[in-house]
Design a protein around this motif. Structure first.
Motif, short mmCIF file in Angstrom:
data_model
loop_
_atom_site.label_atom_id
_atom_site.label_comp_id
_atom_site.label_asym_id
_atom_site.label_seq_id
_atom_site.Cartn_x
_atom_site.Cartn_y
_atom_site.Cartn_z
N ASP A 38 0.87 -1.18 0.00
CA ASP A 38 0.00 0.00 0.00
C ASP A 38 0.90 1.23 0.00
OD1 ASP A 38 -2.23 1.69 0.22
OD2 ASP A 38 -3.15 0.50 1.81
N ILE A 39 0.29 2.42 0.04
CA ILE A 39 1.08 3.65 0.20
C ILE A 39 1.73 3.61 1.57
CG2 ILE A 39 -0.38 5.00 -1.35
CD1 ILE A 39 -1.62 6.32 1.17
N TYR A 40 2.78 4.41 1.76
CA TYR A 40 3.41 4.48 3.07
C TYR A 40 3.89 5.90 3.36
CZ TYR A 40 7.66 3.72 0.29
OH TYR A 40 8.65 3.80 -0.65
N MET A 41 4.09 6.17 4.64
CA MET A 41 4.43 7.50 5.14
C MET A 41 5.83 7.92 4.69
SD MET A 41 4.20 8.82 9.06
CE MET A 41 2.42 8.72 9.05
N SER A 42 5.95 9.20 4.36
CA SER A 42 7.25 9.76 3.97
C SER A 42 8.08 10.10 5.21
CB SER A 42 7.05 11.03 3.14
OG SER A 42 6.57 12.09 3.95
N ILE A 43 9.39 10.21 5.02
CA ILE A 43 10.27 10.57 6.12
C ILE A 43 9.95 11.97 6.66
CG2 ILE A 43 12.13 11.44 4.63
CD1 ILE A 43 14.10 10.30 6.77
N ASN A 44 9.56 12.88 5.77
CA ASN A 44 9.22 14.22 6.24
C ASN A 44 8.00 14.20 7.15
OD1 ASN A 44 11.32 15.52 4.86
ND2 ASN A 44 10.12 15.61 2.99
N ASN A 45 7.02 13.35 6.82
CA ASN A 45 5.84 13.21 7.66
C ASN A 45 6.24 12.61 9.01
OD1 ASN A 45 3.19 13.02 8.56
ND2 ASN A 45 2.46 12.01 6.72
N SER A 46 7.08 11.58 8.99
CA SER A 46 7.55 10.96 10.23
C SER A 46 8.30 11.98 11.09
CB SER A 46 8.46 9.77 9.93
OG SER A 46 7.75 8.78 9.23
N ASN A 47 9.18 12.77 10.46
CA ASN A 47 9.91 13.81 11.20
C ASN A 47 8.96 14.84 11.80
OD1 ASN A 47 12.53 12.88 10.94
ND2 ASN A 47 12.89 13.99 9.03
N GLY A 48 7.92 15.20 11.06
CA GLY A 48 6.94 16.14 11.59
C GLY A 48 6.21 15.59 12.80
N LEU A 49 5.87 14.30 12.77
CA LEU A 49 5.19 13.70 13.92
C LEU A 49 6.11 13.61 15.13
CD1 LEU A 49 3.16 10.90 12.10
CD2 LEU A 49 2.31 13.09 13.00
N VAL A 50 7.39 13.31 14.91
CA VAL A 50 8.36 13.30 16.01
C VAL A 50 8.48 14.70 16.60
CG1 VAL A 50 10.81 13.02 16.59
CG2 VAL A 50 9.65 11.29 15.22
N SER A 51 8.61 15.70 15.76
CA SER A 51 8.73 17.09 16.23
C SER A 51 7.50 17.50 17.02
CB SER A 51 8.92 18.04 15.04
OG SER A 51 10.10 17.75 14.35
N ARG A 52 6.33 17.17 16.50
CA ARG A 52 5.08 17.49 17.21
C ARG A 52 5.05 16.82 18.58
NH1 ARG A 52 -0.63 14.48 16.24
NH2 ARG A 52 -1.33 14.87 18.35
N TYR A 53 5.45 15.56 18.64
CA TYR A 53 5.45 14.81 19.89
C TYR A 53 6.31 15.52 20.94
CZ TYR A 53 6.52 10.93 23.09
OH TYR A 53 6.70 10.14 24.20
N VAL A 54 7.50 15.93 20.56
CA VAL A 54 8.41 16.58 21.51
C VAL A 54 7.90 17.97 21.88
CG1 VAL A 54 10.75 17.47 21.84
CG2 VAL A 54 10.40 15.22 20.80
N THR A 55 7.44 18.75 20.91
CA THR A 55 6.99 20.11 21.24
C THR A 55 5.66 20.12 21.98
OG1 THR A 55 6.04 20.44 19.03
CG2 THR A 55 8.31 21.21 19.40
N ASP A 56 4.84 19.08 21.81
CA ASP A 56 3.64 18.98 22.66
C ASP A 56 4.06 18.81 24.12
OD1 ASP A 56 1.89 19.22 20.54
OD2 ASP A 56 1.20 17.13 20.58
N TRP A 57 5.15 18.10 24.36
CA TRP A 57 5.65 17.90 25.72
C TRP A 57 6.34 19.15 26.25
CZ3 TRP A 57 10.95 17.39 27.26
CH2 TRP A 57 11.12 17.00 28.59
N THR A 58 7.13 19.82 25.44
CA THR A 58 7.89 20.99 25.92
C THR A 58 7.02 22.21 26.13
OG1 THR A 58 8.42 21.78 23.70
CG2 THR A 58 10.01 20.29 24.76
N GLY A 59 6.01 22.39 25.30
CA GLY A 59 5.21 23.60 25.33
C GLY A 59 5.67 24.59 24.28
N PRO A 60 4.92 25.67 24.09
CA PRO A 60 5.12 26.55 22.95
C PRO A 60 6.39 27.42 22.98
CG PRO A 60 3.41 27.41 24.38
CD PRO A 60 3.77 26.06 24.90
N GLY A 61 7.03 27.61 24.12
CA GLY A 61 8.20 28.49 24.18
C GLY A 61 9.52 27.81 23.88
N ALA A 62 9.51 26.51 23.65
CA ALA A 62 10.74 25.77 23.36
C ALA A 62 11.06 25.87 21.88
CB ALA A 62 10.58 24.31 23.76
#
Length: 143
Positions: free
Chosen positions: A56-80
């Motif tokens: 089937d189709i599969y996720m791109s590395i840029n999408n994976s990187n975006g999800l990792v970034s979101r995961y960390v910044t959701d934890w840090t908060g908006p000022g990080a």
């Protein structure tokens, strides 16, 4: 739900980030490819992806990187501020499964925090990342 930004003095090596489980939908895969201008057919056309040898189709590395970034910044908060991201991909992320993110603080050097993130699916490790993020110090939060 927004929360205040974590400060550097609130973080310790060994701190665990809360686990996050994301359903992997066809829409998430296609939208992520479009948002990052990755028009490779394996990220949006099931017939062409299958013709190239994947189920089937599969996720791109840029999408994976975006999800990792979101995961960390959701934890840090908006000022990080993310300062670096290093990623290693494993098994592909196909629609119909889920990506479970887990993270741990592995280094703290002043206001620079290193977080290791592992994203797994039902078939194994999809993404392993090292993220460095700059957190505000106490005096920066108070001013």
């Amino acid at each position: 739900m927004s929360h205040p930004t974590r400060r550097a003095d609130q973080v310790r090596v060994g701190d665990k980030l809360p686990e996050l489980r994301l359903p992997i939908t066809r829409t998430l895969i296609v939208a992520g490819a479009l948002a990052t201008r990755d028009f490779e057919d394996v990220h949006h056309d099931p017939d062409l992806a299958i013709a190239r040898g994947t189920p089937d189709i599969y996720m791109s590395i840029n999408n994976s990187n975006g999800l990792v970034s979101r995961y960390v910044t959701d934890w840090t908060g908006p000022g990080a501020r993310l300062t670096s991201l290093s990623t290693r991909l494993g098994v592909p992320n196909f629609p119909g499964g889920a990506l479970t993110m887990a993270g741990e603080v592995t280094a703290v050097d002043g206001d620079l925090v290193t977080v290791t993130v592992a994203g797994t699916t039902g078939t194994g490790a999809h993404v392993t990342s090292t993220v460095r993020v700059r957190l505000p110090r106490q005096r920066e939060v108070e001013s």
